[in-house]
Design an enzyme around this catalytic site. Structure first.
Site, short mmCIF file in Angstrom:
data_model
loop_
_atom_site.label_atom_id
_atom_site.label_comp_id
_atom_site.label_asym_id
_atom_site.label_seq_id
_atom_site.Cartn_x
_atom_site.Cartn_y
_atom_site.Cartn_z
N ILE A 368 30.97 -16.84 -99.75
CA ILE A 368 29.69 -17.01 -100.44
C ILE A 368 28.66 -16.00 -99.95
O ILE A 368 27.54 -15.96 -100.44
CB ILE A 368 29.12 -18.44 -100.28
CG1 ILE A 368 29.12 -18.86 -98.82
CG2 ILE A 368 29.90 -19.42 -101.14
CD1 ILE A 368 28.42 -20.19 -98.59
N VAL A 376 30.66 -15.12 -94.85
CA VAL A 376 30.31 -16.54 -94.84
C VAL A 376 31.15 -17.23 -95.91
O VAL A 376 31.22 -16.77 -97.06
CB VAL A 376 28.81 -16.77 -95.12
CG1 VAL A 376 28.47 -18.24 -95.04
CG2 VAL A 376 27.96 -15.97 -94.15
N ASP A 488 13.65 -12.79 -87.27
CA ASP A 488 14.22 -12.22 -88.50
C ASP A 488 13.88 -13.09 -89.70
O ASP A 488 14.76 -13.49 -90.47
CB ASP A 488 15.74 -12.06 -88.32
CG ASP A 488 16.31 -11.01 -89.27
OD1 ASP A 488 15.51 -10.26 -89.87
OD2 ASP A 488 17.54 -10.94 -89.40
#
Ligand SMILES: *[C@@H]1O[C@H](CO)[C@@H](O)[C@H](O)[C@H]1NC(C)=O
Ligand SMILES: *[C@@H]1O[C@H](CO)[C@@H](O)[C@H](O)[C@H]1NC(C)=O
Ligand SMILES: *[C@@H]1O[C@H](CO)[C@@H](O)[C@H](O)[C@H]1NC(C)=O
Ligand SMILES: *[C@@H]1O[C@H](CO)[C@@H](O)[C@H](O)[C@H]1NC(C)=O
Ligand SMILES: *[C@@H]1O[C@H](CO)[C@@H](O)[C@H](O)[C@H]1NC(C)=O
Ligand SMILES: *[C@@H]1O[C@H](CO)[C@@H](O)[C@H](O)[C@H]1NC(C)=O
Ligand SMILES: *[C@@H]1O[C@H](CO)[C@@H](O)[C@H](O)[C@H]1NC(C)=O
Length: 682
Positions: A368, A376, A488
């Protein structure tokens, strides 16, 4: 002789009258414990062991105790109220298994008795009919443990100043400001967080000081034995000229309702001239009315329960030891291969077999996403719950470091706006896996930039997402034992669940610091376009650098534009400042938003302006995450941040150049040195 005598008598009488006037005008007394003759009592009052008890556990009861004679409260032939200083020690003793109520009032009243008063929330002070009537001529300081809507009570543990009414003129949560820890807000007002709250009815003894001088009333309280705090709890201008009659009774009243507690006065002093009269109270060796800890061990149920559980425990321990010994032998080898940190996060461990089965052997159709350090996968665990599995490549040490950062931070953090960690796995020394809850609606950047018009994010969704991320970041910064810097924050790291709630994910760059600790210089990491200028320069991350990233996120969400697009286009931040300086900020919004029914241009503008303040080039000009969260909370009801105010603020910073020195530079040079710098730094 006969004529002479009355003359002497007259002057003597005058003298006596005059001096008598003087002595009447001032009242002074100190009671350390009470005798029957010290006070007049009305209602259900008892004096035992020198303690004045205004109520016991009987319901709907009133008790009132007054100094036996009226005292002079005004200067002769004048409306000026005499100053006074009073101090007393009280306790509100709770009863076990009984809801406690209602409170004590120190009061001045024009008459004796308890006519015109009722019990319960009326505190034996006034009644339903006469409450608020200026003809009452009563003044009180209430210590109230019940929140009554009808009197606008602030909470169920407050001190209030009452003038002819139970709806207090001034009130504050009970407590005190410790001299050494008191803090002030930037506007000079008291910082509520430095208040040491005192629970009025926990049975502890508290000393109270009430002073009235020069039309100022002050109320201070503290646990008994403590030095009087310098800062009063309540300190207000109050003109009692119309309230007081020439002479008044002074004392205490208290009441119970369905709720009951025992209201007690242990000592009391009063003076019109001596403002140290409170020092005369003895604060040592007083009885305590706190409830003892629950003596559970005495109950029959407890003993029976203990016996059974002890027997059960013995059996369980025997069985468990047998299993543990067996298991330990098997696991010993496996464990030798493990590092210390792995044991620390042991509870989150998931076996490779489980992960392999969940992702159908890491099938390509289950991918995905592809991150910097690996793919992932979507997976379904044996229990049926959907998860996302991040497989971290083991080629470089960077991967291992990120893996560690993720499980050591996320593994311990829990908040509804942070992605939750399901577990982790480390196979051999190489492959590492982090397992998260699966988020149905994918990442924010996909929804912002890759979605078609039909499933475009609505205005309402966008505001909620920003709000969610803000509370997630606030939790990282302030809500946990260590300060966590995410480092981040960006749209691709914000994930959306089934109900479009946002959760911040990817803690691969996260760092933890003690709250007092300043981050030390490290390499510049993060994502270009979201990096605060000072961070790009020094590599020193801080909560402000996260706020900068969050500011850019706001811009992105509101404008539907990436922070840095193709070559030639100015970075989003600079573009917005340019629009701002031309007064064209409203042209910045994602054009698709305008077709949205719930689009509110004014709100959108405020939020975008917030984003710009967050992304100020000067770190000190940025708000804290707490302020950001507050901004969103207030947006819903009170409009504290008027658009004009934020406009003015932004324009001022534009003019003063403090926030914008680099922007001005970039304007005059026709290039964007700031972000070029950042590009190089990143
Ligand atoms: C509580 O007060 C009431 C009224 O004064 C009295 O009748 C009762 O005996 C008192 N109860 C106790 C336990 O002292
Ligand atoms: C005193 O307490 C009794 C109950 O013990 C109650 O019936 C009575 O109303 C109380 N009196 C006052 C004035 O509150
Ligand atoms: C107060 O006023 C009365 C008459 O109204 C007068 O007799 C008395 O002397 C005055 N007292 C003072 C202290 O001024
Ligand atoms: C309240 O007290 C006044 C006297 O001050 C009395 O006339 C009135 O009836 C009382 N009201 C209630 C509800 O008890
Ligand atoms: C009374 O309050 C005013 C302003 O609130 C203050 O300036 C003054 O010093 C106070 N007076 C005393 C005696 O505390
Ligand atoms: C207090 O109230 C009285 C009567 O209303 C008035 O004469 C006086 O000027 C007031 N004093 C102050 C300081 O407000
Ligand atoms: C004021 O009261 C305190 C406490 O009772 C006492 O120690 C002190 O001597 C008094 N001061 C004067 C001037 O009376």
């Amino acid at each position: 002789m006969n004529q002479f005598y009355p003359k002497i008598l007259l002057s003597y009488l005058l003298l006596a009258l005059f001096s008598c006037n003087q002595s009447v005008a001032e009242t002074d007394f100190v009671f350390n414990g009470f005798k029957q003759s010290d006070v007049s009592i009305f209602g259900n009052v008892t004096i035992e062991s020198r303690i004045l008890t205004l109520s016991n556990d009987s319901t709907f009861s009133i008790g009132r105790a007054l100094y036996p004679s009226k005292i002079v409260t005004k200067e002769a032939n004048s409306s000026k109220v005499l100053p006074f200083s009073t101090s007393f020690i009280f306790a509100m003793a709770p009863y076990r298994d009984r809801l406690p109520g209602h409170g004590i009032v120190f009061l001045f009243v024009p008459h004796t008795g308890i006519d015109g008063t009722t019990s319960a929330q009326n505190l034996g002070f006034l009644n339903f009919t006469n409450n608020g009537n200026p003809d009452n001529h009563v003044f009180g300081v209430e210590f109230d443990v019940f929140k009554n809507q009808e009197f606008n009570d602030i909470n169920e543990n407050h001190v209030g100043i009452d003038v002819n009414s139970l709806a207090s003129e001034f009130a504050h949560e009970a407590g005190y400001w410790p001299d050494e820890k008191i803090k002030y807000n930037s506007d000079g007002s008291l910082n509520e967080e430095s208040l040491e709250t005192l629970k009025l009815n926990n049975g502890r003894n508290y000393q109270v000081w009430i002073d009235y001088v020069d039309f100022n009333i002050s109320v201070t309280m503290a646990p008994v034995g403590m030095k009087r705090p310098k800062q009063p709890l309540l300190d207000f201008h109050l003109n009692l000229s119309q309230v007081f009659e020439e002479e008044m009774y002074v004392g205490f009243t208290a009441a119970t309702g369905e709720l009951a507690q025992s209201h007690k006065i242990l000592a009391w002093s009063f003076s019109n001239s001596n403002f140290s009269i409170g020092d005369g109270l003895i604060t040592q060796g007083l009885p305590s009315f706190e409830l003892p800890e629950d003596p559970v061990y005495r109950s029959k149920g407890f003993i029976a329960g203990m016996t059974v559980s002890l027997l059960f425990l013995v059996v369980v321990i025997a069985v468990a030891s047998w299993f543990l010994i067996k298991r330990n032998r098997r696991m010993k080898k496996e464990r030798e291969d493990m590092e210390d940190w792995e044991l620390e996060y042991w509870p989150h461990r998931i076996t490779y077999q489980e992960i392999d089965a969940a992702t159908k052997g890491f099938a390509d159709e289950n991918v995905i996403g592809i991150g910097g350090n690996g793919k992932v996968y979507k997976g379904v665990l044996a229990g049926g719950s959907e998860v996302a599995v991040k497989r971290i490549s083991h080629q470089n040490s960077e991967g291992a470091r990120q893996f560690l950062a993720e499980i050591s931070s996320l593994g311990r953090l829990k908040q509804r706006n942070l992605v939750s960690l399901r577990g982790w796995c480390k196979k051999d020394r190489g492959s590492m896996f982090v397992v998260y809850d699966y988020m149905e609606n994918g990442s924010l950047d996909k929804r912002l930039f890759e979605s078609n018009d039909r499933n475009m994010l609505s205005f309402e969704d966008r505001i909620r997402i920003l709000k969610d991320v803000a509370s997630g970041v606030l939790y990282l910064h302030e809500g946990w034992e260590a300060k966590v810097l995410h480092r981040d924050i960006k749209a691709s790291n914000v994930l959306l669940d089934r109900d479009m709630n946002a959760r911040l994910g990817d803690f691969g760059l996260a760092r933890m610091h003690d709250h007092s600790q300043v981050a030390s210089t490290t390499r510049v990491v993060g994502t270009v376009g979201y990096l605060a200028p000072e961070f790009a320069k020094t590599g020193r991350a801080s909560t402000q650098t996260d706020v900068f990233g969050y500011g850019v996120l706001i811009m992105e969400v509101m404008c539907g534009r990436r922070p840095i697009e193709e070559e030639g286009k100015p970075p989003l931040v600079d573009w917005l400042w340019e629009l701002m300086s031309r007064g064209e900020l409203i042209n910045a919004f994602d054009s698709r938003l305008r077709t949205n029914q719930d689009f509110n241009e004014e709100e959108a503008l405020r939020v975008l302006q917030l984003g710009m303040i967050c992304a100020s080039l000067d770190a000190k000009a940025r708000p804290s995450m707490r302020q950001v969260v507050k901004f969103f909370d207030r947006n819903n009801d009170i409009d504290e941040y008027e658009t004009e105010d934020m406009d003015a603020y932004l324009l001022e910073s534009l003019r003063s150049n403090t926030m914008l020195s680099n922007f001005s530079l970039s304007l005059s040079h026709g290039s964007h040195p700031t972000f070029d710098e950042i590009r190089e730094g990143g």
